[in-house]
Design an enzyme around this catalytic site. Structure first.
Site, PDB file in Angstrom:
ATOM      1  N   GLU A 164      45.923 -74.483  72.258  1.00 41.75           N
ATOM      2  CA  GLU A 164      44.487 -74.660  72.027  1.00 41.75           C
ATOM      3  C   GLU A 164      43.682 -74.431  73.312  1.00 41.75           C
ATOM      4  O   GLU A 164      42.690 -75.099  73.592  1.00 41.75           O
ATOM      5  CB  GLU A 164      44.192 -76.001  71.357  1.00 41.75           C
ATOM      6  CG  GLU A 164      44.910 -76.088  70.013  1.00 41.75           C
ATOM      7  CD  GLU A 164      44.289 -77.014  69.008  1.00 41.75           C
ATOM      8  OE1 GLU A 164      43.087 -77.285  69.086  1.00 41.75           O
ATOM      9  OE2 GLU A 164      45.029 -77.466  68.135  1.00 41.75           O
TER      10      GLU A 164
HETATM   11  N1  CAA Z   1      31.264 -72.243  70.374  1.00 42.68           N
HETATM   12  C1  CAA Z   1      30.566 -71.289  69.715  1.00 42.68           C
HETATM   13  N2  CAA Z   1      30.506 -70.007  70.139  1.00 42.68           N
HETATM   14  C2  CAA Z   1      31.183 -69.685  71.264  1.00 42.68           C
HETATM   15  C3  CAA Z   1      31.925 -70.617  71.980  1.00 42.68           C
HETATM   16  C4  CAA Z   1      31.959 -71.948  71.495  1.00 42.68           C
HETATM   17  N3  CAA Z   1      32.645 -72.894  72.139  1.00 42.68           N
HETATM   18  N4  CAA Z   1      32.496 -70.017  73.034  1.00 42.68           N
HETATM   19  C5  CAA Z   1      32.105 -68.732  72.998  1.00 42.68           C
HETATM   20  N5  CAA Z   1      31.313 -68.537  71.909  1.00 42.68           N
HETATM   21  C6  CAA Z   1      30.652 -67.294  71.526  1.00 42.68           C
HETATM   22  C7  CAA Z   1      29.724 -66.845  72.654  1.00 42.68           C
HETATM   23  O1  CAA Z   1      28.458 -67.466  72.549  1.00 42.68           O
HETATM   24  C8  CAA Z   1      29.653 -65.365  72.434  1.00 42.68           C
HETATM   25  O2  CAA Z   1      28.742 -65.101  71.391  1.00 42.68           O
HETATM   26  P1  CAA Z   1      27.632 -63.930  71.558  1.00 42.68           P
HETATM   27  O3  CAA Z   1      28.423 -62.679  71.757  1.00 42.68           O
HETATM   28  O4  CAA Z   1      26.886 -63.987  70.284  1.00 42.68           O
HETATM   29  O5  CAA Z   1      26.850 -64.294  72.777  1.00 42.68           O
HETATM   30  C9  CAA Z   1      31.046 -65.015  71.918  1.00 42.68           C
HETATM   31  O6  CAA Z   1      31.593 -66.242  71.396  1.00 42.68           O
HETATM   32  C10 CAA Z   1      31.951 -64.459  72.972  1.00 42.68           C
HETATM   33  O7  CAA Z   1      31.985 -65.399  74.043  1.00 42.68           O
HETATM   34  P2  CAA Z   1      32.675 -65.070  75.434  1.00 42.68           P
HETATM   35  O8  CAA Z   1      32.128 -63.768  75.960  1.00 42.68           O
HETATM   36  O9  CAA Z   1      32.604 -66.267  76.309  1.00 42.68           O
HETATM   37  O10 CAA Z   1      34.193 -64.792  74.956  1.00 42.68           O
HETATM   38  P3  CAA Z   1      35.456 -64.334  75.778  1.00 42.68           P
HETATM   39  O11 CAA Z   1      36.131 -63.242  75.044  1.00 42.68           O
HETATM   40  O12 CAA Z   1      35.129 -64.129  77.220  1.00 42.68           O
HETATM   41  O13 CAA Z   1      36.433 -65.624  75.633  1.00 42.68           O
HETATM   42  C11 CAA Z   1      37.418 -67.711  76.232  1.00 42.68           C
HETATM   43  C12 CAA Z   1      36.139 -66.833  76.165  1.00 42.68           C
HETATM   44  C13 CAA Z   1      36.926 -69.078  76.648  1.00 42.68           C
HETATM   45  C14 CAA Z   1      38.402 -67.194  77.276  1.00 42.68           C
HETATM   46  C15 CAA Z   1      38.085 -67.742  74.842  1.00 42.68           C
HETATM   47  O14 CAA Z   1      38.675 -66.506  74.516  1.00 42.68           O
HETATM   48  C16 CAA Z   1      39.129 -68.828  74.708  1.00 42.68           C
HETATM   49  O15 CAA Z   1      38.806 -69.979  74.478  1.00 42.68           O
HETATM   50  N6  CAA Z   1      40.418 -68.458  74.836  1.00 42.68           N
HETATM   51  C17 CAA Z   1      41.506 -69.372  74.556  1.00 42.68           C
HETATM   52  C18 CAA Z   1      41.956 -69.212  73.143  1.00 42.68           C
HETATM   53  C19 CAA Z   1      42.655 -70.402  72.619  1.00 42.68           C
HETATM   54  O16 CAA Z   1      42.297 -71.541  72.860  1.00 42.68           O
HETATM   55  N7  CAA Z   1      43.681 -70.150  71.826  1.00 42.68           N
HETATM   56  C20 CAA Z   1      44.382 -71.177  71.155  1.00 42.68           C
HETATM   57  C21 CAA Z   1      44.929 -70.641  69.890  1.00 42.68           C
HETATM   58  S1  CAA Z   1      45.010 -71.755  68.565  1.00 42.68           S
HETATM   59  C22 CAA Z   1      46.264 -72.793  68.879  1.00 42.68           C
HETATM   60  O17 CAA Z   1      46.760 -72.909  69.937  1.00 42.68           O
HETATM   61  C23 CAA Z   1      46.646 -73.631  67.724  1.00 42.68           C
HETATM   62  C24 CAA Z   1      48.003 -73.439  67.198  1.00 42.68           C
HETATM   63  O18 CAA Z   1      48.191 -73.417  65.984  1.00 42.68           O
HETATM   64  C25 CAA Z   1      49.110 -73.393  68.153  1.00 42.68           C
END
Ligand code: CAA
Length: 379
Positions: A363
């Site tokens: 996550e």
């Molecule tokens: N809430 C709502 N919208 C959001 C947001 C949030 N917390 N974070 C980003 N967004 C939106 C942004 O506003 C943006 O929207 P616009 O284009 O309209 O402005 C869009 O999303 C893209 O945002 P970013 O440019 O910041 O996105 P990014 O590609 O740079 O990624 C990141 C940012 C924080 C690195 C993200 O990719 C991330 O959190 N990565 C980790 C993924 C993760 O947690 N994976 C876990 C998988 S699930 C799991 O583990 C469960 C299981 O079953 C094992």
């Protein structure tokens, strides 16, 4: 500001604590040893309304608030982090987005399934080449008349091979990047839905993790969750909620390890007195106590922030980062306190130490939490 749980929150803690002590703790070691999904425990948790507890009452849930949800995961994870994980994923990552983004028809259809009908939920975002860089998934969804056709595969899916209902993210328009990602509600019985490799993991042996494959998988058009192209935002906002669940799970692991070490230190006599009487041990417990208190405040603060309906990205990432590192530090120090005994599987500490590790990875890794936190505080 009042540091006091409501009557309902106290009742949830009492109920889940008793259930954990009588039903979860006695089988936790065996669940880990056999890698057996704790089916009966999960069925009981459905019966007690813990699976799907945040679902509003009109859709079959307990209508519990987010803090009660976090408390339940904390209590379960004190004895068995696998059970805490199954519940956290079901509640936060599957029920959560349907509650927040589902149409009335979707809520009426799927939320009773995820509560009364005892169907388990999962969340499919990660792919082989899209982990931390979550927007780079290549699973596609192509609209074809009254349904979408999904192709691709997802990995590391918690609840994967036991779940019935999946929140799936797929590209509906590759050219648009994050704005070309959409979310879907997918049932395991849809044609073209397949379960792939079951993962063998370092810890969380009772929590089933697998690959999920979509091979021309037919998903009715009405199962689009939210608006087409808004899926990435749904994934990120859902993960904000999920991260509170992992913070609570990590906090529970830390508390469980702390208690095991303290029980041991009070009776383990070396050099003529219980090792709890040595200042070296006492300072370790003091540090553990401070960490746990701080982790609990951060986690509860994030859960309360979630209930305000305002964006709580920063609070969730802060709690998850702190508590996952706390769980690892505390389990390691607790094991050390128990010496050779802690290293054997006669004690739960080696399991807790293995289970704690994943909280720094899934996550969103700790590195990603730092990206999220720094992005929020600097911009
Ligand atoms: N809430 C709502 N919208 C959001 C947001 C949030 N917390 N974070 C980003 N967004 C939106 C942004 O506003 C943006 O929207 P616009 O284009 O309209 O402005 C869009 O999303 C893209 O945002 P970013 O440019 O910041 O996105 P990014 O590609 O740079 O990624 C990141 C940012 C924080 C690195 C993200 O990719 C991330 O959190 N990565 C980790 C993924 C993760 O947690 N994976 C876990 C998988 S699930 C799991 O583990 C469960 C299981 O079953 C094992």
């Amino acid at each position: 500001m009042e540091f006091k749980l409501s009557r309902e929150q106290e009742l949830v803690r009492k109920m889940v604590r008793e259930f954990t002590e009588t039903e979860v703790a006695p089988i936790a070691a065996e669940t880990d040893r056999t890698s057996q999904y704790p089916a009966k425990t999960i069925d009981d948790l459905f019966r007690y309304g813990i699976m799907g507890m945040i679902v509003p009452k009109e859709y079959g849930g307990a209508g519990a608030d987010d803090l009660s949800g976090a408390i339940a995961i904390e209590e379960l994870s004190k004895a068995c982090a696998s059970t805490g994980d199954i519940v956290a994923t079901h509640n936060g990552l599957c029920c959560g987005p349907i509650i927040s983004y589902g149409t009335e028809e979707q809520k009426k259809k799927y939320l009773p399934m995820l509560t009364k009908e005892r169907k388990v939920g999962a969340f499919c975002l990660t792919e082989a080449d899209a982990g931390s860089d979550a927007s780079k998934g290549t699973t596609t969804a192509v609209l074809d008349g009254d349904h979408y056709i999904l192709n691709g595969s997802k990995i590391f899916i918690t609840n994967g091979y036991v779940a019935d209902i999946f929140i799936v993210f797929a590209m509906t328009d590759r050219s648009k990047g994050t704005k070309g990602i959409s979310a879907f509600i997918v049932e395991k019985d849809f044609p073209g839905f397949l379960v792939g490799k079951h993962e063998v993991k370092m810890g969380l042996h009772g929590s089933p993790t697998s690959e999920i494959i979509f091979q021309d998988c037919i998903v009715p058009k009405e199962n689009l969750l939210g608006v087409e192209g808004k899926g990435f935002g749904i994934a990120m906002a859902t993960l904000d909620g999920g991260r509170i669940g992992i913070a609570a799970q990590a906090l529970g692991i830390a508390e469980g390890a702390y208690k095991e070490a303290m029980d041991f230190a009070k009776v383990r006599v070396q050099f003529g007195r219980p090792i709890s009487k040595f200042q070296n041990s006492q300072f370790v417990f003091a540090d553990m106590h401070v960490g746990i208190e701080a982790g609990r405040l951060l986690t509860y603060k994030a859960a309360i922030a979630k209930s305000t309906q305002k964006r709580f990205t920063l609070e969730a990432a802060t709690a998850k980062l702190f508590c996952s590192e706390l769980a690892n530090k505390t389990a390691t120090k607790a094991l050390q306190m128990c010496g050779g005994y802690g290293y054997t599987n006669d004690y739960p500490l080696e399991r807790m130490m293995r289970d704690a590790k994943i909280t720094e990875i899934y996550e969103g890794t700790s590195e990603i939490q730092r990206v999220v936190i720094s992005g929020n505080i600097l911009n």
